[in-house]
Enzyme design. Structure first.
Site: not given
Ligand code: PLP
Length: 808
Positions: A351, A542-543, A548, A650, A654
């Site tokens: 990952h 996102k985190r 990022k 992900t 979404k």
């Molecule tokens: N945090 C939460 C609560 C999420 O639902 C998601 C969903 O994909 C993520 C983090 C991951 O986000 P990203 O793919 O934009 O890093």
């Protein structure tokens, strides 16, 4: 299931399970009664399938993941059972959504990785694959985030406090796990040389089962989470001696193992307790599989035929050594046979390309927790490196890189190498990432065995993330193409025919506006900031992580602010910038970025010169529940990581699935999203991963970009002036200094292309019909990113798993 039957079930459960008369029942009581009724229906399906699932010839997948982030269960289970409307009718006038909203979510994950595992369980159930998700029942999940004076404050997540209706404790399937101690050799009754492990403590793993029901499939999978308990609640010897505190110490010590989730995303925390957690859940899960294998009358010779085990990142990679230990030490299998079974059992998903996230354990620490596993790993490594030596004689560099033991300085056990050596397949999580896994992360393993490498691009469940969270859009889509798309996402393509239909576009815009209005209310209630639902909702959730690049987004906001201040008549598309995300508690820069966002928000939102053209909001405590309110309201999705750093993402899927257009780099799954939706419906900017590598190799000097771009220089100077920090010129210096001097994530190089691209967004949003057409096409072309597709690929190409037909 008719409303009448549901009504009776709710009343029964209120009476018998909750024990409250309807006249005085609180909303919490009603939530419980409804949840029990839904659980009953899931259990009914679960029990009915028992025979089929446990038939001797059924092969199962065990998805091993240290994190699962399922989100609240009630709303999704109602949807998957197809009984939401009837539940509403059964409640005649009561507010089902209020009850659904009361549920605490199990925050048993950090972000994308844990949420992916939850999406895969939904798809495995929907597609009727026999599957178990194995993980840890953390007593405290990811912390709740609040914001005080602009800073993140972490609050413990007591998700179990109100009780958890969805789980069932199974003490009869508890497992004993050894930790620490030493090994000794002995000769068994056949005269064979054997090893045994004498631990210095044992803990008990008790499973808690949550069945996850598929969408209209009548099928369930199991989420089995292990909780640590003391082998004995009291040490009676101590107790009898009158040492009460000494007697409970062991209990507290043992239960610590599943106490708390480590809140680091993409960062390794090399703590002993973390290694113990990993081993704890892996050991329980492997023993559970062995138990099931033997109970079905099979021998362990067929273990790999009955179970395929997916390692979700390296967190469960110790499973390779644990299965070997069980087969060789406990079941006296010859090493070669055990190794063959082990290699045929495991597959590993990588990952991350971030070096700081690649797990490795200092050898002394590893040996003190898992002395027998260290010996087994040495033996696996010795045999493996002998093979390498025969193929690449004299190439000591290659041998050192392939070795499971890092001996370049202080010695470490490399968990990725262990996972690679012990698996038949390794996959990356997006096409670009899988290429980088081959060429950058594991080139030596790729030389050795290229066939072992695969790609499975991540996917997300359209049930939770569109059907449940965006009912307005769901109804609109249903009205045009019927409702079967929720289990066959490729059917969204049929929406393309309506992309230019003005009536459909207006309906589309109306739904988006309703969703934005709802989010605006949430923003007002939770932060006090009033935002205009007709402004462009520009969203980065996102985190918080430097790669990022939330701070690149902030640089753009300050650029606009500066332009508005310089030109009081400037017209730009009004925008609401929304951020959400948690920072690891020990990650100083990420926490400072949160403070920067909030500080810029405070200044910009209050400045009358801005004329409300821009608003900046940090919505605290980003989690699955809040995500479900945010995605449907997004116009623009910020996916702006430095190319080559985001494995897949992900959140990007979404947001696009909910009709947001993406502004993004060619990173992770953005590349494939752009291919699918069409380059003309995607705002692309920035360095590619090759360009980034070349730039770094040629001696990157971020200061040059700043000095050569007066607008960028102005932005940095504004931050350094103390304008956003009540005159404190030093507060944000760690950020600006890093950008000017090192800039590991190339913000300075990508700033100008990003700002220019944002200008294109600004212009494009003014043509609402064209924008809406692009939004419709984004949704219509998202079929590929269903987790159903991803799970089928795993099942067909890696697990060799067949769905079973559930009972009618
Ligand atoms: N945090 C939460 C609560 C999420 O639902 C998601 C969903 O994909 C993520 C983090 C991951 O986000 P990203 O793919 O934009 O890093």
């Amino acid at each position: 299931m008719s409303p009448e039957i549901l009504k009776a079930a709710f009343a029964d459960n209120l009476n018998f399970a909750v024990g409250r008369p309807a006249e005085i029942a609180t909303p919490e009581d009603w939530y419980q009664a409804i949840a029990f009724s839904v659980r009953d229906r899931i259990m009914h399906r679960w029990v009915r399938q028992f025979e089929k699932r446990n038939a001797p010839d059924v092969r199962q997948v065990a998805y091993l993941s240290a994190e699962f982030l399922p989100g609240p269960h009630l709303g999704n289970s109602l949807l998957n059972l197809g009984i939401t409307d009837n539940a509403r009718k059964a409640l005649a006038g009561q507010d089902l959504d209020l009850y659904i909203g009361l549920e605490e979510e199990p925050g048993l994950g950090n972000g994308g990785l844990g949420r992916l595992a939850a999406c895969y369980l939904d798809s495995l159930a929907t597609l009727c694959y026999p599957a178990t998700g194995y993980g840890i029942r953390y007593e405290f999940g990811i912390f709740d985030q609040s914001i005080k004076d602009g800073w993140q404050v972490e609050v413990t997540d007591k998700w179990l406090l109100p009780g958890n209706i969805w789980e069932i404790k199974r003490p009869n399937f508890a497992q004993v796990v050894k930790i620490g101690g030493h090994t000794e050799t002995y000769t068994d009754e056949h005269g064979a040389f054997r090893v045994r492990w004498i631990p210095d403590r044992v803990v008990v793993g008790v499973p808690y089962d949550t069945p996850i029901v598929g969408y209209l499939s009548d099928s369930c999978v199991l989420l089995r989470l292990w909780s640590a308990e003391a082998a004995q609640s009291f040490d009676f010897a101590d107790f009898n001696r009158g040492d009460y505190y000494g007697a409970v110490e062991e209990k507290v010590f043992s239960e610590n193992i599943s106490k708390v989730l480590y809140p680091n995303d993409e960062q390794l925390e090399g703590k002993r307790l973390r290694l113990e957690q990993q081993y704890f859940f892996v050991a329980c899960s492997i023993k559970d599989m062995i138990r099931l294998c033997l109970r079905r009358g099979s021998t362990l010779e067929r273990f790999h035929e009955m179970f395929c085990v997916q390692l979700n990142d390296t967190h469960p990679a110790i499973a390779v050594a644990e299965l070997m230990r069980q087969l060789v030490d406990k079941y006296a299998m010859p090493w070669e046979r055990a190794w063959d079974i082990t290699r045929r059992t495991f597959s590993y998903t990588n990952h991350t390309l971030m070096p700081e996230a690649l797990e490795k354990w200092p050898l002394p620490l590893f040996g003190s927790v898992l002395p027998r596993h260290l010996e087994i790993i040495y033996e696996i490594n010795r045999r493996f490196l002998d093979e390498v030596r025969t193929r690449f004689p004299g190439d000591e560099g290659k041998i050192a890189r392939l070795s499971i033991i890092d001996e370049s300085g202080e010695k470490y056990v490399r968990m990725a190498n262990l996972a690679m050596v012990g698996s038949h397949t390794v996959n990356g999580v997006a096409a670009l990432h899988s290429e980088l896994v081959k060429t950058q992360l594991f080139p030596d393993f790729h030389d050795l065995d290229p066939k072992r490498f695969q790609n499975v691009t991540n996917g997300v469940t359209p049930r939770r993330f569109l059907g449940l969270s965006n009912p307005g859009l769901t109804r609109l889509i249903d009205g045009r193409i019927g409702d079967s798309w929720l289990s066959n996402l490729d059917r969204l393509r049929e929406l393309e025919a309506f992309a230019g239909d003005v009536g459909f576009q207006q309906d589309w815009m109306r739904v988006k506006l309703e969703n934005k209005t709802r989010l605006a209310r949430i923003i007002r209630d939770r932060t006090g900031v009033v935002v205009d639902p007709s402004s462009l909702f520009d969203i980065q959730v996102k985190r918080i992580h430097e790669y990022k690049r939330q701070h690149l987004n902030v640089l753009h906001i300050i650029t606009l602010y500066q332009r508005i201040k310089h030109d009081p008549r400037l017209q730009i598309t009004p925008r609401t910038f929304l951020f959400g995300g948690k920072a690891a508690p020990g990650y100083f820069m990420a926490k400072l970025i949160i403070k920067l966002i909030n500080s810029v928000a405070e200044t910009v939102n209050q400045d009358p010169a801005v004329r409300d053209l821009i608003k900046v909001v940090f919505l605290p405590d980003y989690n699955v529940k809040h995500a479900q309110n945010i995605y449907p309201a997004a116009d623009l999705s910020e996916q702006i990581s430095t190319a080559g750093k985001e494995a897949s993402g992900t959140g990007n899927m979404k947001l696009s699935l909910n009709g947001a257009l993406t502004i993004g780099t060619l990173d992770g799954a953005n590349v494939e999203i752009r291919e699918e939706v069409g380059a003309e419906n995607f705002f692309l900017f920035g360095l590619t991963c090759e360009q980034a590598a070349r730039l770094r190799a040629g001696g990157y000097n971020p200061g040059d970009y700043c000095h050569g771009d007066p607008e960028l220089r102005g932005v940095i100077e504004l931050i350094d002036s103390g304008l956003f920090s009540h005159g404190d010129r030093d507060l944000f210096r760690p950020i600006t200094a890093h950008l000017l001097e090192r800039d590991d994530y190339l913000l300075m190089a990508d700033y100008r292309p990003y700002v220019n691209c944002q200008q294109e967004v600004d212009h494009a949003y003014r043509d609402r019909h064209h924008w809406t057409r692009m939004s419709i096409l984004n949704v219509a072309r998202m079929g590929k990113f269903s987790s159903d597709r991803a799970v089928r690929e795993y099942a067909d190409n890696i697990w060799k798993l067949k769905p079973f037909a559930p009972e009618a």
